[in-house]
Write an enzyme that holds these catalytic residues in place. Structure first.
Site, short mmCIF file in Angstrom:
data_model
loop_
_atom_site.label_atom_id
_atom_site.label_comp_id
_atom_site.label_asym_id
_atom_site.label_seq_id
_atom_site.Cartn_x
_atom_site.Cartn_y
_atom_site.Cartn_z
N GLY A 88 88.79 18.44 0.59
CA GLY A 88 88.15 19.19 -0.50
C GLY A 88 88.75 20.57 -0.66
O GLY A 88 89.54 21.02 0.17
N GLY A 90 89.11 23.90 0.00
CA GLY A 90 88.62 24.79 1.04
C GLY A 90 88.88 26.24 0.73
O GLY A 90 88.30 27.14 1.32
N GLY A 124 89.23 30.43 3.63
CA GLY A 124 89.13 30.35 2.18
C GLY A 124 90.07 31.30 1.45
O GLY A 124 90.01 31.45 0.23
N ARG A 181 93.39 14.26 -7.42
CA ARG A 181 94.46 13.81 -6.53
C ARG A 181 94.24 12.36 -6.13
O ARG A 181 93.13 11.84 -6.29
CB ARG A 181 94.43 14.68 -5.25
CG ARG A 181 94.46 16.15 -5.55
CD ARG A 181 93.55 16.95 -4.61
NE ARG A 181 93.40 18.33 -5.10
CZ ARG A 181 94.25 19.30 -4.82
NH1 ARG A 181 95.26 19.06 -4.01
NH2 ARG A 181 94.08 20.50 -5.32
N ASP A 250 96.47 14.05 -0.50
CA ASP A 250 95.63 15.08 -1.14
C ASP A 250 96.48 16.07 -1.91
O ASP A 250 95.95 16.93 -2.62
CB ASP A 250 94.77 15.80 -0.10
CG ASP A 250 95.59 16.34 1.05
OD1 ASP A 250 96.26 15.55 1.73
OD2 ASP A 250 95.57 17.56 1.27
N ASN A 251 97.80 15.97 -1.78
CA ASN A 251 98.68 16.87 -2.53
C ASN A 251 99.45 16.11 -3.60
O ASN A 251 100.50 16.56 -4.05
CB ASN A 251 99.66 17.57 -1.58
CG ASN A 251 98.94 18.55 -0.66
OD1 ASN A 251 97.85 19.03 -0.98
ND2 ASN A 251 99.53 18.82 0.48
N ASP A 260 100.34 21.81 -5.38
CA ASP A 260 100.17 22.32 -4.01
C ASP A 260 101.50 22.70 -3.36
O ASP A 260 101.98 22.07 -2.42
CB ASP A 260 99.39 21.32 -3.14
CG ASP A 260 97.89 21.47 -3.36
OD1 ASP A 260 97.50 22.17 -4.31
OD2 ASP A 260 97.11 20.89 -2.59
P1 AMP Z 1 96.99 22.26 1.94
O1 AMP Z 1 97.80 21.77 3.09
O2 AMP Z 1 97.18 23.73 1.65
O3 AMP Z 1 97.12 21.44 0.74
O4 AMP Z 1 95.48 22.17 2.45
C1 AMP Z 1 94.93 21.05 3.06
C2 AMP Z 1 93.44 21.24 3.19
O5 AMP Z 1 93.14 22.40 3.96
C3 AMP Z 1 92.71 21.41 1.87
O6 AMP Z 1 91.46 20.82 1.98
C4 AMP Z 1 92.60 22.91 1.75
O7 AMP Z 1 91.54 23.30 0.91
C5 AMP Z 1 92.34 23.31 3.19
N1 AMP Z 1 92.77 24.69 3.46
C6 AMP Z 1 94.03 25.15 3.52
N2 AMP Z 1 94.05 26.47 3.79
C7 AMP Z 1 92.76 26.87 3.89
C8 AMP Z 1 92.11 28.11 4.15
N3 AMP Z 1 92.80 29.23 4.38
N4 AMP Z 1 90.76 28.12 4.18
C9 AMP Z 1 90.06 27.00 3.97
N5 AMP Z 1 90.60 25.81 3.72
C10 AMP Z 1 91.94 25.72 3.68
MG MG Z 2 96.55 20.67 -0.73
#
Ligand code: AMP
Ligand code: MG
Length: 492
Positions: A88, A90, A124, A181, A250-251, A260
């Site tokens: 989700g 985040g 976040g 996604r 998810d990407n 992403d």
């Molecule tokens: P990503 O690899 O950036 O596509 O992120 C994978 C998952 O980790 C997704 O659910 C993002 O929302 C979550 N996520 C990545 N970075 C953060 C962060 N700094 N705080 C909270 N959730 C994160």
């Molecule tokens: Mg992502």
């Protein structure tokens, strides 16, 4: 001047299971880094309003524009092959959607705007480096003609984010056809929630594949549509040397956009094994693996849709297999088409892929720069007397000469005007890509010295990638040996 955003939200009308409503968390001292004026206008937003103190508050999440319905989208995903039933948004919050001037519905999302119910252990937030990287690379991709999410704005937060060290924080305002996604489908499939999967199919068809709406089986039509777009997308990536770096499910956007941007990077010297991402230890997402990974991800999408293919499980699996089998051919056709354009070929002939592959193999053996070879090859289309610059890119220039003989025979067989061919080739092979060493230097200037001039200059360079502009000639050059980038970090 109030910021008017003509919101027209549809995702927020879907049932509560699809998202959690959440407000951005205010930040200390937001400051504007950049507004994408052209994109703002396309979205029906006055760019100068975004640059006012009130506009900056909207972009930083301190103020909610009228009509926004902020929410974090629910999704799951396979990360490096491992299924995670709940990921989700985040650190992203969807503000809402607008229908742009061309009639296309587009999401407006803040990335780095504070925790959500999906943040798990994350804060976040986003660090400035990755925000500037995503802004610049996504805008470069758009200018290169590759389907992608866009960057509407970047603001600094005035607050540190803590990664390995304390870094300046920033918020990116991202625009996408949608942020749905493969992992969004997986979220419902993992819960056995077929009703929600069906609703999502309808929503995605309506939004991204309107021509397929009347299909006898909407879920099959959707899978076919996503396969076609992903096959075309990855073929385009390969043509420009783009390596996404984290092709987790998810990407992967079901709209077929590049999404992403994390540790993504463009290769300099052509080598199919290239991997940049520090977290990709086994090269799962290496340059040349991207088509196979796309297909793997699409198989995960197909699994989610099985209950909608047929009530009979065996029949559903057969349908999935048959549809997925189409990916390889579609990718291949798209990839050969990309290569043909780069070689200045209009007619399709049997040996085209072999001809291109021969050149690519010689480039690998001679550590020749992908972008430069194809750009200089445009001039060689005028005749062998123009071969100097391209052959000089090979450690052994005769490796090029041997190939060029076959290429010229093929060109002669096809006929056509040489200077028209050169022009067509120049429209297929950019002079400028966002080279990693430049991206790193741009980020360092912004983060270490609050100097955004390199960002501005590089953005100007990469958003007109097919033009030769002497003032930006340095952006065409590969890195000197001591500036080569071997590893990139997502820095999330
Ligand atoms: P990503 O690899 O950036 O596509 O992120 C994978 C998952 O980790 C997704 O659910 C993002 O929302 C979550 N996520 C990545 N970075 C953060 C962060 N700094 N705080 C909270 N959730 C994160
Ligand atoms: Mg992502």
């Amino acid at each position: 001047m109030t910021v008017h955003v003509p919101f027209d939200n549809s995702y927020a009308r879907l049932p509560e299971a699809f998202y959690r409503r959440v407000l951005p968390t205010p930040v200390a001292m937001p400051q504007l880094i950049k507004v994408n004026e052209g994109l703002a206008r396309t979205l029906g937003i006055d760019p100068s309003a975004l640059a006012t103190p009130e506009g900056v508050e909207v972009l930083a999440g301190l103020r909610i524009a009228q009509g926004a319905e902020p929410l974090a989208m629910a999704y799951a995903g396979h990360q490096f092959g491992q299924f995670v039933p709940q990921l989700g948004d985040g650190r992203a919050i969807l503000l809402g959607e607008v229908v742009d001037r061309d009639g296309n519905r587009r999401d407006i999302q803040l990335k780095g705007s504070g925790p959500t119910p999906f943040s798990r252990r994350g804060d976040g937030r986003a660090a400035m480096g990755p925000v500037l990287r995503e802004y610049l690379v996504s805008e470069a991709m758009a200018a290169l003609g590759v389907p992608t999410t866009r960057a509407l704005a970047a603001v600094s937060t005035g607050e540190p984010v803590y990664r390995e060290t304390a870094l300046p924080g920033a918020v990116l305002t991202r625009v996408a056809s949608s942020h749905i996604r493969v992992g969004t489908f997986q979220f419902f499939a993992a819960r056995g929630d077929t009703d929600s999967t069906r609703l999502l199919v309808d929503h995605v068809l309506e939004r991204h594949y309107p021509a397929l709406r009347g299909a006898a089986n909407p879920a099959i039509a959707l899978l076919e549509g996503v396969i076609a777009r992903q096959a075309a997308l990855v073929a385009q990536w390969l043509g420009i040397g783009f390596i996404h770096g984290v092709m987790n499910t998810d990407n992967m956007s079901v709209a077929g956009e590049t999404i992403d941007y994390g540790p993504c990077a463009f290769m300099d010297a052509y080598d199919p094994k290239t991997v940049f991402s520090s977290i990709d230890q086994f090269g799962r997402y290496a340059y040349a693996n991207q088509p196979a990974i796309a297909q793997w991800n699409l198989a995960r999408l197909a699994e989610c849709l099985l209950p909608l293919f047929s009530d009979n499980e065996d029949e559903a699996v057969e349908i999935a297999k048959a549809v997925l089998a189409g990916f390889a051919g579609q990718f291949n056709d798209a990839y050969v088409a990309v290569l043909r354009r780069k070689l200045g070929l209009v007619e399709a002939r049997e040996d085209d892929l072999a001809l291109a592959q021969d050149l690519l193999d010689r480039m690998t053996a001679n550590t020749a720069d992908l972008t430069l070879v194809f750009r200089k090859l445009c001039d060689a289309a005028l005749g062998p007397e123009h071969d100097g610059p391209v052959r000089g890119l090979f450690i052994d220039p005769t490796a090029f000469d041997a190939w060029a003989t076959t290429w010229r025979a093929r060109l002669a067989a096809e006929g056509g005007d040489a200077s028209a061919r050169r022009e067509a080739m120049r429209a297929a092979s950019p002079a400028i890509i966002p080279r990693n060493h430049r991206v790193e230097a741009m980020i360092e200037a912004a983060v270490e010295r609050q100097d955004y001039a390199p960002f501005e200059e590089m953005l100007e360079a990469v958003t007109r990638p097919y033009d030769d502009r002497p003032a930006f000639a340095q952006y065409e050059e590969p890195p000197p040996a001591d500036q080569r980038v071997y590893r990139t970090f997502c820095g999330t």
